[in-house]
Design an enzyme around this catalytic site. Structure first.
Site, PDB file in Angstrom:
ATOM      1  N   SER A   7     -98.208  44.525 -14.981  1.00 53.44           N
ATOM      2  CA  SER A   7     -99.252  44.513 -16.012  1.00 53.44           C
ATOM      3  C   SER A   7     -98.557  44.734 -17.348  1.00 53.44           C
ATOM      4  O   SER A   7     -97.674  43.963 -17.706  1.00 53.44           O
ATOM      5  CB  SER A   7    -100.291  45.599 -15.709  1.00 53.44           C
ATOM      6  OG  SER A   7    -101.310  45.597 -16.685  1.00 53.44           O
ATOM      7  N   HIS A  34    -101.510  40.853 -14.894  1.00 54.86           N
ATOM      8  CA  HIS A  34    -102.813  41.122 -15.506  1.00 54.86           C
ATOM      9  C   HIS A  34    -102.847  40.376 -16.844  1.00 54.86           C
ATOM     10  O   HIS A  34    -102.284  40.831 -17.845  1.00 54.86           O
ATOM     11  CB  HIS A  34    -102.994  42.619 -15.737  1.00 54.86           C
ATOM     12  CG  HIS A  34    -103.216  43.387 -14.468  1.00 54.86           C
ATOM     13  ND1 HIS A  34    -103.821  44.624 -14.445  1.00 54.86           N
ATOM     14  CD2 HIS A  34    -102.935  43.105 -13.172  1.00 54.86           C
ATOM     15  CE1 HIS A  34    -103.885  45.070 -13.192  1.00 54.86           C
ATOM     16  NE2 HIS A  34    -103.345  44.158 -12.414  1.00 54.86           N
ATOM     17  N   ASP A 126    -103.013  49.427  -9.665  1.00 50.63           N
ATOM     18  CA  ASP A 126    -103.134  48.186  -8.912  1.00 50.63           C
ATOM     19  C   ASP A 126    -101.854  47.925  -8.113  1.00 50.63           C
ATOM     20  O   ASP A 126    -100.738  48.081  -8.624  1.00 50.63           O
ATOM     21  CB  ASP A 126    -103.399  47.022  -9.875  1.00 50.63           C
ATOM     22  CG  ASP A 126    -103.748  45.736  -9.151  1.00 50.63           C
ATOM     23  OD1 ASP A 126    -104.138  45.816  -7.967  1.00 50.63           O
ATOM     24  OD2 ASP A 126    -103.642  44.658  -9.772  1.00 50.63           O
TER      25      ASP A 126
END
Length: 716
Positions: A7, A34, A126
């Protein structure tokens, strides 16, 4: 196939990792970033500048090829099915987008032991659940180290799960991926059959591995299914670049910490709150009413969760029980015994602490009612629920079971065990349950060959009811570790030697023999299925026959009241009580009178486990006179000649005798309740201290071994 997630700060990490990868690994690399849903991604173009491998932005239904890089497009979530990448609009899970978890879980399902997961720089957590799925499937997992990660929340959350194999900078991850690509286990089109490749007489390396595990942990894995063990052992060999079982066995002998690591990996835990919600709803609507309907207010509901893992199922069951009793005036005592073979899992379960991502199956209403938010994040189970649960280390295959249980939940454990061990455990569960107890298994499990012990209540939910039987199957608990050359090996214990002793059951039997009434259980044909106590005073065997019909066996004077009570109980489905039944015993006194006995008779109808068949519990309660009648009370013939004063005195004597008998009965009942309460409390304390007891027992057996040629380690 390698899934790589990142991310914030992920661009630099992606670039560094891809830059140092060879172009001929035979692997495919799928990048999960992301990305902003409102802007086109330049990631494919940027990565194409640092590698000769083709870099493609994924299109729906794109087939994955080796030696290529695939990049997720913006505003999408991606899964892998049969080697094809599938796209869907991204969706929130508990208020968060988790594209890495979604892809890693599909990667684990599709590629199994050839799945590799990498978590690089990023915010939030995540990927943490995804790496667990990959590890369970037999794959390998990586996370970026703190030294290079610009944002360490994602990699650190993954590492905190205990499911990350390597924590390295991106360049070192690339090197390890290159090494893995040349490993023979990943080069094979099919997984190697490590365990089956050795016939019984030449399985020395495998025997060494099993014996080292047993010696270190006390657990015998020889009765576990080979496929599960193969995945775990092969994964460990892959991590250490070992190409044979013999090499791995040798590595274990010189690296004790690896034995523990292999042990924990074999016992890797897959669980969640309210897993298979329809099963819990079925228990609330059908099973809980059955196991609680005939319970006295002070008699506890006893439940055993075998293989409880980190506690989610235990607490889910306790929550459902409280919800079930919420509309009732009183909640009976609840005892949930939760056991597991893993010390790590039990320690986690005892704390009752869970992260936000582990609460996925818990509704907001349940979360606010049964959990306490923690300042540092996550939730802890409320003290109300925690007090119901007793956690203990317990080896289901070897240790003595719990007893007098209303419900046993053993979900998704038997699938890892051999058929012979499953059959033995089914007999153990049958032994542990009450006559009307229930068994709940996992959705992929069944009672199989134990259909003579259990009957289906709901095949979809895998709920079974205990069948009535004349006797419990015999079984013993033994540990028989394999031998390792050059190591100290306990002698194999002969199966014909055993200690028939279980302290809790022995105490229960003493209490039952002293205080519980004589009883039989019969079916609608009056055939005796179960007997308790010495019933020779009331029943006799009919000569020249082996028929166990209650009415045929009843002695003279008992047949008529017994038949009447059974008929009324059968037709009205109510508890029937016959009092002051007189029976002649056949013995004659010197004055010609016949000896007699008196008893109260109770017949209780019941239908166990939602079955159509009706059964009857018949209780024989003897009435013990305080003294012989001729020595205490005046005979009827003499009463006519008594003066009023003497009649009054006689009446007082009779009332006093009746009062004394009543007081004795009340005192006995109060004493029994006190003993039962003390025994229940003792049982709970013993369960909590079970780990220490078992440890002490192992030490005692070691001492016995030094004194005896053949030690004893059987339980019955």
């Amino acid at each position: 196939m390698v899934g790589i997630a990142a991310s914030a700060g992920g661009l630099e990490a992606f670039t560094e990792l891809i830059r140092h990868l060879p172009t001929d690994t035979g692997m495919a690399f799928v990048l999960i970033q992301h990305l902003s849903p409102d802007h086109e991604s330049q990631l494919s173009e940027i990565l194409g500048r640092v590698t000769a491998m083709p870099v493609r932005e994924v299109k729906d239904q794109m087939r994955v090829e080796p030696n290529a890089v695939y990049v997720i497009p913006p505003n999408a979530q991606m899964t892998l099915v049969d080697g094809i990448l599938r796209l869907a609009p991204r969706q929130k899970n508990n208020g968060k987008y988790l594209p890495a978890d979604i892809f890693f879980e599909s990667l684990a399902t599709d590629r199994g032991n050839k799945a590799i997961a990498v978590v690089l720089s990023g915010m939030d957590g995540d990927g943490a659940e995804g790496v667990k799925a990959v590890k369970i499937a037999g794959g390998v997992t990586f996370a970026e180290c703190d030294a290079t990660a610009q944002f360490n929340s994602m990699p650190n959350t993954a590492v905190a799960t205990g499911n990350v194999d390597f924590v390295l900078p991106p360049q070192a991850i690339a090197t390890e991926l290159s090494n893995l690509s040349r490993n023979p286990f990943l080069a094979q089109s099919e997984p190697l059959q490590l365990i089956q490749e050795f016939p019984p007489e030449t399985r020395d390396p495998l025997n060494q591995i099993f014996s080292l595990l047993c010696t270190t942990t006390g657990v015998d894995f020889t009765q576990y299914k080979p496929a599960s063990l193969e995945r775990r052992i092969q994964r460990r060999m892959l991590l250490y670049k070992l190409d044979s079982l013999a090499a791995y066995a040798q590595y274990l002998q010189t690296h004790g910490d690896e034995i523990q690591a292999l042990y924990e990996e074999i016992l890797i835990h897959v669980t969640s709150f309210f897993r298979d919600p329809h099963v819990f709803e079925k228990m609330k609507t059908q099973i809980f009413p059955m196991i609680s309907q005939n319970k006295a207010s002070d008699v506890p509901l006893r439940i055993w969760v075998a293989g409880c893992s980190t506690g989610e199922e235990v607490y889910s069951l306790a929550i459902c029980l409280l919800e079930f009793f919420s509309d009732r005036a009183t909640v009976p005592p609840i005892q949930i015994f939760a056991t597991d073979i893993s010390e790590t899992a039990i320690s986690k379960a005892r704390t009752g602490l869970y992260l936000e991502r582990q609460m996925e199956g818990v509704s907001p209403e349940r979360k606010s009612r049964f959990f306490v938010p923690q300042a540092e994040g996550g939730y802890q189970i409320s003290s109300t629920i925690r007090e119901f649960c007793v956690f203990a280390h317990h080896n289901l295959c070897d240790d003595p079971p719990f007893s007098n249980l209303d419900l046993i939940s053993c979900r998704n454990l038997l699938i890892y065990l051999s058929d012979s061990l499953q059959e033995r455990i089914m007999a153990l569960f049958h032994y542990s349950l009450n006559l009307t107890g229930y068994l709940v298994l996992g959705t992929a499990e069944s009672v199989k060959a134990a259909s003579n012990l259990f009957t289906p209540v709901d095949e979809v939910c895998k709920i079974y009811a205990r069948k009535l039987s004349l006797s419990n199957p015999l079984f013993a608990f033994t540990a028989t570790p394999a031998l390792v050359p050059g190591l100290h090996n306990p002698q194999r214990i002969p199966e014909n030697r055993s200690i028939h002793f279980d302290l809790g059951r022995e105490v229960d039997q003493l209490i039952a023999n002293r205080y519980m009434p004589l009883s039989v259980v019969v079916d609608e044909q009056m055939q005796i299925l179960h007997m308790r106590g010495d019933l020779d005073l009331y029943l006799k065997l009919t000569p020249s026959t082996t028929e166990l019909n209650l009415l045929s066996m009843a002695r003279e004077g008992l047949v008529t009241p017994l038949r009447t009570a059974l008929y009324q109980a059968q037709t009205e489905n109510v508890l029937v009580r016959q009092e002051e039944i007189q029976m002649e015993l056949g013995e004659r006194f010197s004055d010609g009178d016949v000896s007699r006995t008196r008893l109260n008779l109770e017949v209780l109808p019941f239908r166990p486990a939602l079955m159509n068949a009706l059964y009857f519990l018949v209780l024989f309660n003897p009435i013990s006179p305080s003294a012989p009648a001729s020595a205490t009370f005046t005979s009827p013939a003499t009463v006519e000649n008594l003066e009023p004063v003497d009649l009054a005195r006689e009446l007082v004597t009779l009332r006093q005798a009746l009062s004394a008998a009543t007081q004795r009965e009340l005192s006995a009942q109060a004493h029994l309740q006190a003993v039962i309460r003390e025994q229940n409390q003792l049982n709970q304390n013993l369960r909590v201290a079970n780990e220490e007891i078992l440890s002490s027992n192992e030490e005692r057996l070691c001492c016995m071994k030094e004194k005896e040629d053949t030690p004893i380690h059987n339980w019955n």
